[in-house]
Design a protein around this motif. Sequence first.
Motif, PDB file in Angstrom:
ATOM      1  N   LYS A  50       0.822  -1.208   0.000  1.00 16.71           N
ATOM      2  CA  LYS A  50       0.000   0.000   0.000  1.00 16.71           C
ATOM      3  C   LYS A  50       0.857   1.258   0.000  1.00 16.71           C
ATOM      4  O   LYS A  50       0.578   2.189  -0.758  1.00 16.71           O
ATOM      5  N   THR A  51       1.884   1.302   0.846  1.00 16.95           N
ATOM      6  CA  THR A  51       2.772   2.472   0.907  1.00 16.95           C
ATOM      7  C   THR A  51       4.219   2.009   1.036  1.00 16.95           C
ATOM      8  O   THR A  51       4.497   0.954   1.604  1.00 16.95           O
ATOM      9  N   GLY A  52       5.130   2.823   0.512  1.00 16.46           N
ATOM     10  CA  GLY A  52       6.549   2.515   0.622  1.00 16.46           C
ATOM     11  C   GLY A  52       6.988   1.443  -0.356  1.00 16.46           C
ATOM     12  O   GLY A  52       6.305   1.141  -1.339  1.00 16.46           O
ATOM     13  N   THR A  53       8.131   0.847  -0.065  1.00 16.39           N
ATOM     14  CA  THR A  53       8.682  -0.248  -0.862  1.00 16.39           C
ATOM     15  C   THR A  53       9.053  -1.378   0.071  1.00 16.39           C
ATOM     16  O   THR A  53       9.799  -1.178   1.030  1.00 16.39           O
ATOM     17  N   LEU A  54       8.539  -2.562  -0.201  1.00 17.42           N
ATOM     18  CA  LEU A  54       8.817  -3.743   0.598  1.00 17.42           C
ATOM     19  C   LEU A  54       9.909  -4.548  -0.089  1.00 17.42           C
ATOM     20  O   LEU A  54       9.835  -4.802  -1.293  1.00 17.42           O
ATOM     21  N   THR A  55      10.918  -4.948   0.657  1.00 19.40           N
ATOM     22  CA  THR A  55      11.953  -5.835   0.146  1.00 19.40           C
ATOM     23  C   THR A  55      11.715  -7.206   0.753  1.00 19.40           C
ATOM     24  O   THR A  55      11.542  -7.334   1.966  1.00 19.40           O
ATOM     25  N   MET A  56      11.667  -8.226  -0.104  1.00 12.91           N
ATOM     26  CA  MET A  56      11.441  -9.600   0.348  1.00 12.91           C
ATOM     27  C   MET A  56      12.671 -10.445   0.062  1.00 12.91           C
ATOM     28  O   MET A  56      13.243 -10.365  -1.019  1.00 12.91           O
ATOM     29  N   GLN A  57      13.045 -11.252   1.030  1.00 15.40           N
ATOM     30  CA  GLN A  57      14.106 -12.244   0.856  1.00 15.40           C
ATOM     31  C   GLN A  57      13.415 -13.600   0.957  1.00 15.40           C
ATOM     32  O   GLN A  57      12.844 -13.927   2.001  1.00 15.40           O
ATOM     33  N   ILE A  58      13.426 -14.354  -0.165  1.00 12.88           N
ATOM     34  CA  ILE A  58      12.732 -15.633  -0.223  1.00 12.88           C
ATOM     35  C   ILE A  58      13.656 -16.663  -0.857  1.00 12.88           C
ATOM     36  O   ILE A  58      14.087 -16.485  -1.995  1.00 12.88           O
ATOM     37  N   ASN A  59      13.963 -17.710  -0.112  1.00 15.50           N
ATOM     38  CA  ASN A  59      14.757 -18.805  -0.650  1.00 15.50           C
ATOM     39  C   ASN A  59      16.043 -18.326  -1.323  1.00 15.50           C
ATOM     40  O   ASN A  59      16.383 -18.758  -2.417  1.00 15.50           O
ATOM     41  N   GLY A  60      16.717 -17.369  -0.676  1.00 14.53           N
ATOM     42  CA  GLY A  60      17.995 -16.874  -1.182  1.00 14.53           C
ATOM     43  C   GLY A  60      17.903 -15.802  -2.250  1.00 14.53           C
ATOM     44  O   GLY A  60      18.917 -15.319  -2.732  1.00 14.53           O
ATOM     45  N   GLN A  61      16.700 -15.407  -2.638  1.00 12.89           N
ATOM     46  CA  GLN A  61      16.532 -14.364  -3.643  1.00 12.89           C
ATOM     47  C   GLN A  61      15.909 -13.126  -3.009  1.00 12.89           C
ATOM     48  O   GLN A  61      15.109 -13.231  -2.081  1.00 12.89           O
ATOM     49  N   THR A  62      16.254 -11.947  -3.545  1.00 11.58           N
ATOM     50  CA  THR A  62      15.743 -10.686  -3.033  1.00 11.58           C
ATOM     51  C   THR A  62      14.868 -10.023  -4.087  1.00 11.58           C
ATOM     52  O   THR A  62      15.227  -9.981  -5.263  1.00 11.58           O
ATOM     53  N   PHE A  63      13.717  -9.507  -3.637  1.00 14.34           N
ATOM     54  CA  PHE A  63      12.759  -8.848  -4.519  1.00 14.34           C
ATOM     55  C   PHE A  63      12.318  -7.538  -3.888  1.00 14.34           C
ATOM     56  O   PHE A  63      12.109  -7.485  -2.680  1.00 14.34           O
ATOM     57  N   GLN A  64      12.143  -6.505  -4.700  1.00 16.25           N
ATOM     58  CA  GLN A  64      11.590  -5.233  -4.221  1.00 16.25           C
ATOM     59  C   GLN A  64      10.189  -5.079  -4.803  1.00 16.25           C
ATOM     60  O   GLN A  64       9.985  -5.262  -6.006  1.00 16.25           O
ATOM     61  N   ILE A  65       9.255  -4.726  -3.916  1.00 16.20           N
ATOM     62  CA  ILE A  65       7.859  -4.586  -4.313  1.00 16.20           C
ATOM     63  C   ILE A  65       7.413  -3.171  -3.945  1.00 16.20           C
ATOM     64  O   ILE A  65       7.221  -2.868  -2.770  1.00 16.20           O
ATOM     65  N   PRO A  66       7.263  -2.284  -4.919  1.00 17.18           N
ATOM     66  CA  PRO A  66       6.877  -0.891  -4.619  1.00 17.18           C
ATOM     67  C   PRO A  66       5.372  -0.759  -4.382  1.00 17.18           C
ATOM     68  O   PRO A  66       4.583  -1.634  -4.764  1.00 17.18           O
ATOM     69  N   ALA A  67       4.994   0.347  -3.758  1.00 11.69           N
ATOM     70  CA  ALA A  67       3.578   0.645  -3.498  1.00 11.69           C
ATOM     71  C   ALA A  67       2.772   0.556  -4.789  1.00 11.69           C
ATOM     72  O   ALA A  67       3.248   0.931  -5.861  1.00 11.69           O
ATOM     73  N   GLY A  68       1.568   0.025  -4.672  1.00  9.56           N
ATOM     74  CA  GLY A  68       0.687  -0.081  -5.822  1.00  9.56           C
ATOM     75  C   GLY A  68       0.877  -1.348  -6.627  1.00  9.56           C
ATOM     76  O   GLY A  68       0.226  -1.538  -7.651  1.00  9.56           O
ATOM     77  N   THR A  69       1.769  -2.226  -6.180  1.00  4.09           N
ATOM     78  CA  THR A  69       1.995  -3.480  -6.898  1.00  4.09           C
ATOM     79  C   THR A  69       1.800  -4.655  -5.941  1.00  4.09           C
ATOM     80  O   THR A  69       1.650  -4.486  -4.739  1.00  4.09           O
ATOM     81  N   MET A  70       1.831  -5.841  -6.518  1.00  9.61           N
ATOM     82  CA  MET A  70       1.644  -7.045  -5.712  1.00  9.61           C
ATOM     83  C   MET A  70       2.662  -8.102  -6.102  1.00  9.61           C
ATOM     84  O   MET A  70       3.296  -8.018  -7.160  1.00  9.61           O
ATOM     85  N   ALA A  71       2.799  -9.095  -5.236  1.00 13.55           N
ATOM     86  CA  ALA A  71       3.679 -10.232  -5.501  1.00 13.55           C
ATOM     87  C   ALA A  71       3.019 -11.484  -4.952  1.00 13.55           C
ATOM     88  O   ALA A  71       2.267 -11.424  -3.978  1.00 13.55           O
ATOM     89  N   LYS A  72       3.299 -12.608  -5.583  1.00 10.52           N
ATOM     90  CA  LYS A  72       2.767 -13.900  -5.144  1.00 10.52           C
ATOM     91  C   LYS A  72       3.937 -14.864  -5.079  1.00 10.52           C
ATOM     92  O   LYS A  72       4.777 -14.890  -5.988  1.00 10.52           O
TER      93      LYS A  72
END
Length: 92
Positions: free
Chosen positions: A43-65
């Motif tokens: 919803k706001t900001g940028t979320l950084t995810m670390q999953i199974n050794g990989q890093t992903f950035q998810i900015p506001a207004g987007t989604m990830a599965k």
Amino acid sequence: MVQSVFNTIASNNFEVFDLSLASQSARQSAAHVPGTVEVLIVKTGTLTMQINGQTFQIPAGTMAKFNGAFAHEYRNDTTTDTSFVSLMIYNR
């Protein structure tokens, strides 16, 4: 902060959580049961995810599965708060 929006009951196979991370903070999550799918909507900001050794950035207004059967980390590496919704879908 984690707030349950909708808890699972026996007849449903999902839960909804509203989460927020303060600037420069992180939250660890253990692996969920096999077959769990997690959907994040930032919803706001940028979320950084670390999953199974990989890093992903998810900015506001987007989604990830992703496959929730791996341990993962939610991180806010920015100078402002980040808020997001987590939909947990269980294979039951």
